[in-house]
Design a protein around this motif. Structure first.
Motif, PDB file in Angstrom:
ATOM      1  N   ASP A   1      32.193  53.470  30.570  1.00 19.95           N
ATOM      2  CA  ASP A   1      32.694  54.622  29.802  1.00 19.95           C
ATOM      3  C   ASP A   1      32.595  55.941  30.555  1.00 19.95           C
ATOM      4  OD1 ASP A   1      33.285  53.019  27.639  1.00 19.95           O
ATOM      5  OD2 ASP A   1      31.389  53.424  26.610  1.00 19.95           O
ATOM      6  N   TYR A   2      32.051  55.954  31.751  1.00 17.88           N
ATOM      7  CA  TYR A   2      31.698  57.220  32.404  1.00 17.88           C
ATOM      8  C   TYR A   2      32.408  57.510  33.715  1.00 17.88           C
ATOM      9  CZ  TYR A   2      27.976  56.718  28.994  1.00 17.88           C
ATOM     10  OH  TYR A   2      27.285  56.546  27.823  1.00 17.88           O
ATOM     11  N   THR A   3      32.691  56.468  34.509  1.00 19.27           N
ATOM     12  CA  THR A   3      33.300  56.734  35.815  1.00 19.27           C
ATOM     13  C   THR A   3      34.719  57.270  35.623  1.00 19.27           C
ATOM     14  OG1 THR A   3      32.046  54.858  36.688  1.00 19.27           O
ATOM     15  CG2 THR A   3      33.813  55.743  38.073  1.00 19.27           C
ATOM     16  N   PRO A   4      35.030  58.413  36.233  1.00 21.41           N
ATOM     17  CA  PRO A   4      36.388  58.960  36.095  1.00 21.41           C
ATOM     18  C   PRO A   4      37.445  58.005  36.665  1.00 21.41           C
ATOM     19  CG  PRO A   4      34.895  60.617  37.002  1.00 21.41           C
ATOM     20  CD  PRO A   4      34.159  59.312  37.015  1.00 21.41           C
ATOM     21  N   ARG A   5      38.564  57.911  35.976  1.00 20.27           N
ATOM     22  CA  ARG A   5      39.659  57.028  36.419  1.00 20.27           C
ATOM     23  C   ARG A   5      40.059  57.305  37.862  1.00 20.27           C
ATOM     24  NH1 ARG A   5      44.075  56.118  31.794  1.00 20.27           N
ATOM     25  NH2 ARG A   5      42.740  55.989  29.968  1.00 20.27           N
ATOM     26  N   GLU A   6      40.207  58.585  38.178  1.00 21.60           N
ATOM     27  CA  GLU A   6      40.626  58.968  39.537  1.00 21.60           C
ATOM     28  C   GLU A   6      39.663  58.452  40.592  1.00 21.60           C
ATOM     29  OE1 GLU A   6      42.037  63.494  38.839  1.00 21.60           O
ATOM     30  OE2 GLU A   6      41.366  62.966  40.874  1.00 21.60           O
TER      31      GLU A   6
ATOM     32  N   ARG B   1      41.680  48.782  50.418  1.00 20.85           N
ATOM     33  CA  ARG B   1      42.916  49.110  51.134  1.00 20.85           C
ATOM     34  C   ARG B   1      44.149  48.896  50.257  1.00 20.85           C
ATOM     35  NH1 ARG B   1      43.403  50.001  55.941  1.00 20.85           N
ATOM     36  NH2 ARG B   1      41.559  50.916  56.853  1.00 20.85           N
ATOM     37  N   MET B   2      44.052  49.321  49.011  1.00 18.98           N
ATOM     38  CA  MET B   2      45.193  49.234  48.092  1.00 18.98           C
ATOM     39  C   MET B   2      46.008  50.517  48.172  1.00 18.98           C
ATOM     40  SD  MET B   2      43.613  47.732  44.596  1.00 18.98           S
ATOM     41  CE  MET B   2      43.232  46.004  44.457  1.00 18.98           C
ATOM     42  N   THR B   3      47.280  50.386  47.813  1.00 18.55           N
ATOM     43  CA  THR B   3      48.077  51.588  47.620  1.00 18.55           C
ATOM     44  C   THR B   3      47.628  52.254  46.317  1.00 18.55           C
ATOM     45  OG1 THR B   3      49.766  50.486  46.302  1.00 18.55           O
ATOM     46  CG2 THR B   3      50.063  50.468  48.714  1.00 18.55           C
ATOM     47  N   GLU B   4      48.019  53.490  46.112  1.00 14.59           N
ATOM     48  CA  GLU B   4      47.636  54.193  44.890  1.00 14.59           C
ATOM     49  C   GLU B   4      48.189  53.464  43.663  1.00 14.59           C
ATOM     50  OE1 GLU B   4      48.524  58.378  44.779  1.00 14.59           O
ATOM     51  OE2 GLU B   4      47.146  58.651  43.092  1.00 14.59           O
ATOM     52  N   ALA B   5      49.418  52.953  43.776  1.00  9.07           N
ATOM     53  CA  ALA B   5      50.026  52.258  42.632  1.00  9.07           C
ATOM     54  C   ALA B   5      49.263  50.975  42.300  1.00  9.07           C
ATOM     55  CB  ALA B   5      51.491  51.951  42.933  1.00  9.07           C
ATOM     56  N   GLU B   6      48.870  50.225  43.328  1.00  8.98           N
ATOM     57  CA  GLU B   6      48.089  49.000  43.107  1.00  8.98           C
ATOM     58  C   GLU B   6      46.745  49.332  42.474  1.00  8.98           C
ATOM     59  OE1 GLU B   6      49.690  46.431  46.997  1.00  8.98           O
ATOM     60  OE2 GLU B   6      47.895  47.686  47.185  1.00  8.98           O
ATOM     61  N   ALA B   7      46.095  50.348  43.021  1.00  8.02           N
ATOM     62  CA  ALA B   7      44.770  50.736  42.527  1.00  8.02           C
ATOM     63  C   ALA B   7      44.848  51.213  41.076  1.00  8.02           C
ATOM     64  CB  ALA B   7      44.183  51.826  43.423  1.00  8.02           C
TER      65      ALA B   7
ATOM     66  N   LEU C   1      43.583  50.410  35.471  1.00 12.74           N
ATOM     67  CA  LEU C   1      44.025  50.404  34.068  1.00 12.74           C
ATOM     68  C   LEU C   1      43.773  49.061  33.401  1.00 12.74           C
ATOM     69  CD1 LEU C   1      47.321  52.498  34.177  1.00 12.74           C
ATOM     70  CD2 LEU C   1      45.157  53.089  33.058  1.00 12.74           C
ATOM     71  N   THR C   2      43.930  47.973  34.148  1.00 14.65           N
ATOM     72  CA  THR C   2      43.646  46.654  33.575  1.00 14.65           C
ATOM     73  C   THR C   2      42.163  46.533  33.229  1.00 14.65           C
ATOM     74  OG1 THR C   2      45.493  45.628  34.734  1.00 14.65           O
ATOM     75  CG2 THR C   2      43.728  44.166  34.003  1.00 14.65           C
TER      76      THR C   2
END
Ligand code: TYC
Length: 103
Positions: free
Chosen positions: A32-37, A48-54, A59-60
């Protein structure tokens, strides 16, 4: 004329060893605490993911509670899980990755 090359066969008393290592999933756990970003930045840096993959993986995990990030041999899976978890700890976040052996 030359004899055909001899093919080496193991001595019968020597058991064949599995040459295919077990694979381990690295799993991202929601909290509940770690920022999404921040989660996205860790996934990009460690895995080594792209931003879209990450973003998709984050979100999942956010919606379902956990998400498989990637699959590796045990040593690599443990290292990546530790690197991701420690990146959160350095910022005071409870971000956690676990590993689980595949069937
Ligand atoms: N649930 C966190 C929030 O709302 C974001 C988050 C997503 C944290 C995925 C961890 O594995 C995670 N700030």
């Amino acid at each position: 004329t030359t004899a055909p090359p001899k093919v080496q066969t193991p001595a019968p008393e020597v058991e064949a060893r599995p040459e295919r290592p077990h694979l381990y999933k690295v799993i991202l756990l929601n909290d509940d605490y770690t920022p999404r970003e921040f989660v996205v930045s860790v996934l990009m840096g460690v895995f080594r993911m792209t931003e879209a993959e990450a973003l998709g993986v984050m979100l999942t995990a956010h919606r379902r509670g956990a998400c498989v990030v990637a699959v590796f041999t045990r040593e690599v899976a443990d290292l990546k899980a530790r690197q991701g978890t420690e990146a959160g700890q350095r910022k005071g976040y409870p971000l956690a990755f676990t590993t689980e052996r595949e069937d």
